[in-house]
Design an enzyme around this catalytic site. Sequence first.
Site, PDB file in Angstrom:
ATOM      1  CG  ASP A   1      -2.013   1.097   1.254  1.00 47.22           C
ATOM      2  OD1 ASP A   1      -2.335   1.166   0.063  1.00 47.22           O
ATOM      3  OD2 ASP A   1      -2.129   1.416   2.529  1.00 47.22           O
TER       4      ASP A   1
ATOM      5  NE  ARG B   1      -1.726 -15.168  27.343  1.00 42.25           N
ATOM      6  CZ  ARG B   1      -0.809 -16.243  27.852  1.00 42.25           C
ATOM      7  NH1 ARG B   1      -0.334 -17.109  27.327  1.00 42.25           N
ATOM      8  NH2 ARG B   1      -0.649 -16.121  29.124  1.00 42.25           N
TER       9      ARG B   1
HETATM   10  P1  13P Z   1      -8.834   4.733   5.838  1.00 44.20           P
HETATM   11  O1  13P Z   1      -7.795   5.882   6.653  1.00 44.20           O
HETATM   12  O2  13P Z   1     -10.007   5.512   5.493  1.00 44.20           O
HETATM   13  O3  13P Z   1      -8.923   3.587   6.493  1.00 44.20           O
HETATM   14  O4  13P Z   1      -8.087   4.564   4.413  1.00 44.20           O
HETATM   15  C1  13P Z   1      -6.780   3.578   4.298  1.00 44.20           C
HETATM   16  C2  13P Z   1      -6.502   3.718   3.009  1.00 44.20           C
HETATM   17  O5  13P Z   1      -6.707   4.326   2.174  1.00 44.20           O
HETATM   18  C3  13P Z   1      -5.190   2.712   2.981  1.00 44.20           C
HETATM   19  O6  13P Z   1      -4.532   2.969   1.727  1.00 44.20           O
HETATM   20  O1  G3H Z   2      -3.164   5.335   3.689  1.00 47.20           O
HETATM   21  C1  G3H Z   2      -2.525   4.940   4.487  1.00 47.20           C
HETATM   22  C2  G3H Z   2      -3.002   3.878   5.425  1.00 47.20           C
HETATM   23  O2  G3H Z   2      -3.801   4.139   6.300  1.00 47.20           O
HETATM   24  C3  G3H Z   2      -1.600   3.218   6.104  1.00 47.20           C
HETATM   25  O3  G3H Z   2      -1.273   3.944   7.029  1.00 47.20           O
HETATM   26  O4  G3H Z   2       1.174   4.240   6.899  1.00 47.20           O
HETATM   27  O5  G3H Z   2       0.179   4.541   9.283  1.00 47.20           O
HETATM   28  O6  G3H Z   2       0.444   2.367   8.062  1.00 47.20           O
HETATM   29  P1  G3H Z   2       0.072   3.812   7.844  1.00 47.20           P
HETATM   30 ZN    ZN Z   3      -4.728   5.036   0.920  1.00 44.30          ZN
END
Ligand code: 13P
Ligand code: G3H
Ligand code: ZN
Length: 314
Positions: free
Chosen positions: A81, A280
Site C-alpha cells: 500500500d 492476551r
Molecule cells: P482509511 O484511513 O479511510 O482507513 O483509508 C485507508 C487507506 O486508504 C489505505 O491505503
Molecule cells: O493510507 C495509509 C494507510 O492508512 C496506512 O497507514 O502508513 O500509518 O500504516 P500507515
Molecule cells: Zn490509502
Amino acid sequence: MIVTTKQLFDHAYGKYAVGGYNINNAEQIMGLFEGCIESKAPFIIQISRGARGYTDKRMLEGMIRSADEIFPDAIFAVHLDHGTEEAAMDCINSGFYSSVMIDASHESFDENIAITKRVVDAAHAKGISVEAELGQLGGVEEDIVVSEESANLTVPSEAKEFIERSGCDSLACAFGTSHGAYKFTTSQGLHFEVIEEITKLVPGFPIVMHGSSSVPQDEVERINAAGGKLGGAKGVAEEDISKAAPMGVTKVNIDTDGRLVWCRVHREMFRDQPEVFDLRPAGKVFMSEYAKYIVHKNEVLGSAGQVDDLRKTL
Ligand code: 13P
Ligand code: G3H
Ligand code: ZN
C-alpha cells in the site's frame, strides 16, 4: 490461497468491491482471516511502508504465510500500500506480493507517469500488477499531509491518458474521500460524477477507493466514553460504498476502522478491568471484534459469499 490481484478484480468488476485491509500485527491478521472465512469473502491484505517497518517486513510476511496455512479456504492477494519506487521494487523482487501500489500522486502528471511506468515494466515482467494514484486525497498518507482544501479530485480525461501511458492495472482516484478518522469537515459525500465519467472513458478498468473507512459513530462514542478524544471523527457513508462498488470501484481500502476497533477494545478493557495486566485477554477480544467488523464490511462491499464462485474461475 494467495492469488493474483487480477484474478480477484476480473471476478469482482462491476459486481462488488474487494476489501483492501491494512494489517500491522498478528492480531489484525487473525481477525481479518477469521472474518473473511466466516463471510466467505475474497480479500486483499495490504501492507503499508509503515507496517513493513513496524516490526520487520519479514515478520509480517511470515505471519501472512502462516495464516495461509491456518486458513486453507481463504482466497486473497498480498499488496503493498502506498509504495515509493524503492519499496515497490523491493516487493516486486521479493516474489511474495500479488500487486504493488506506486504512489507518485504528489509528483507532476508527467513525472507520475514516468515513475509508474518504470514500476509497471518491472512488475509485469514478473506477473505482478500495479496500482497507481492520480489526484490527491485529503488527510494523512504515510508522511505526507494534504489538507481537505488542497486535495485535488482526479480529472477523468487525465485518468484515461494516465492509464494508457503508464500501463497501470488499477488506479486510485480522488473523488472526495480522505485518509484517517476526520473526513468531510468542509464537504460531504463522494463525487459519483467523477467515478461515472472515469468508468465511461475506461470501461472495465478497476478503480480503487482509498480513505474508505466509515468511522462508525458507535465506535467513536465508546472510545470517547472510555477516555478517548475523537470529537468530530467522521467517515464515508456505507450506502455510498455499496453504491460505488458496482460502478467499477473494485477495491476499497480500509485501515482506520480497524484501528478504532483496537482502540475501543483496549480503552474499555483498561477502564473496566484495571486489575488485568496480561496482553492476551484484550488481544482475544480484539481478534473477535475485528472479525465481526470484517464480516459486516464484506456485506457492505458485496464481497461476502463470493468465494465459492470465484474459486471456479481460478
Ligand atoms: P482509511 O484511513 O479511510 O482507513 O483509508 C485507508 C487507506 O486508504 C489505505 O491505503
Ligand atoms: O493510507 C495509509 C494507510 O492508512 C496506512 O497507514 O502508513 O500509518 O500504516 P500507515
Ligand atoms: Zn490509502
